[in-house]
Design a protein around this motif. Structure first.
Motif, PDB file in Angstrom:
ATOM      1  N   LEU A   1     -22.380 -11.993-117.423  1.00  0.00           N
ATOM      2  CA  LEU A   1     -23.238 -13.009-118.045  1.00  0.00           C
ATOM      3  C   LEU A   1     -24.568 -12.416-118.494  1.00  0.00           C
ATOM      4  O   LEU A   1     -25.058 -12.741-119.577  1.00  0.00           O
TER       5      LEU A   1
ATOM      6  N   LYS B   1     -18.799 -20.127-114.828  1.00  0.00           N
ATOM      7  CA  LYS B   1     -20.247 -20.056-115.006  1.00  0.00           C
ATOM      8  C   LYS B   1     -20.454 -20.074-116.508  1.00  0.00           C
ATOM      9  O   LYS B   1     -19.812 -19.327-117.223  1.00  0.00           O
TER      10      LYS B   1
ATOM     11  N   ALA C   1     -14.323 -12.985-118.787  1.00  0.00           N
ATOM     12  CA  ALA C   1     -15.594 -13.458-119.335  1.00  0.00           C
ATOM     13  C   ALA C   1     -15.477 -13.431-120.852  1.00  0.00           C
ATOM     14  O   ALA C   1     -14.827 -12.550-121.424  1.00  0.00           O
TER      15      ALA C   1
ATOM     16  N   LEU D   1     -21.424 -18.376-123.515  1.00  0.00           N
ATOM     17  CA  LEU D   1     -20.973 -17.335-122.606  1.00  0.00           C
ATOM     18  C   LEU D   1     -20.284 -18.003-121.434  1.00  0.00           C
ATOM     19  O   LEU D   1     -20.802 -18.976-120.883  1.00  0.00           O
TER      20      LEU D   1
END
Length: 98
Positions: A27, A86, A61, A54
């Motif tokens: 991230l 996240k 990711a 993101l």
């Protein structure tokens, strides 16, 4: 993003697994990349609004971006839908893009 940032991706039961710490690393790299994208956005003629999204979870990711258009939303409005992810959303809006 895990293909481009040096993080450990383990394999458990034939599925990738990324640690919490490495998810945070991904991230942070995504935020840094969004800052680089913003430099490009500010040079667009005509000016345009861009959203960077993101996302990181225990398997991967992603970094996505798109032009912001009225009535279009590329992420779920109910953030509870991202229980295992996240998520960082960054809007880049040049002053004269409206």
């Amino acid at each position: 993003m895990e293909d481009f940032v040096s993080v450990e991706v383990a394999t458990v039961d034939d599925a990738p697994v990324i640690s919490e710490e490495d998810q945070q690393t991904l991230l942070l790299h995504g935020v840094a990349f969004a800052l680089e994208v913003s430099k490009c956005v500010y040079t667009l003629d005509p000016p345009s609004r861009v959203r960077c999204i993101l996302g990181a979870n225990e398997t991967n990711a992603t970094f996505r971006f798109h032009q912001i258009r009225p009535g279009e939303n590329w992420n779920m409005s109910d953030l509870d839908g991202y229980r295992f992810d996240k998520l960082v959303v960054i809007d880049i809006e040049p002053a004269d893009s409206r």
